[in-house]
Design a protein around this motif. Sequence first.
Motif, short mmCIF file in Angstrom:
data_model
loop_
_atom_site.label_atom_id
_atom_site.label_comp_id
_atom_site.label_asym_id
_atom_site.label_seq_id
_atom_site.Cartn_x
_atom_site.Cartn_y
_atom_site.Cartn_z
N CYS A 114 -36.73 65.56 -16.86
CA CYS A 114 -35.51 66.32 -16.55
C CYS A 114 -35.12 67.28 -17.68
O CYS A 114 -34.19 68.05 -17.53
CB CYS A 114 -34.36 65.36 -16.25
N CYS B 254 -32.13 60.74 -16.51
CA CYS B 254 -32.79 60.54 -15.21
C CYS B 254 -33.37 59.14 -15.06
O CYS B 254 -33.62 58.69 -13.95
CB CYS B 254 -33.87 61.59 -14.99
N CYS C 134 -35.32 57.56 -20.35
CA CYS C 134 -34.43 58.71 -20.47
C CYS C 134 -33.02 58.32 -20.01
O CYS C 134 -32.85 57.81 -18.91
CB CYS C 134 -34.97 59.85 -19.60
#
Length: 68
Positions: free
Chosen positions: A57, A29, A26
Amino acid sequence: MDSEIVKRWIEAGKILGVNPTANILCPVCQQSFLKVQDVEIETDPLQIERHMSCDICGAYNALRMTVK
Ligand SMILES: [Zn+2]
């Protein structure tokens, strides 16, 4: 949005645009791999949207792609 995060989204989009099963962390995050889902666009059968999302997140982005 942070420009580093934007860069990471662009990188993720490049890789997942070619290989939707690649494990890409990601961009926000960096705790989880992005989940990829392709969605057909009803108004344009020659294109799909490739949705990229993070379970940790909730970060989300999408690419619009031409179907080959
Ligand atoms: Zn995340």
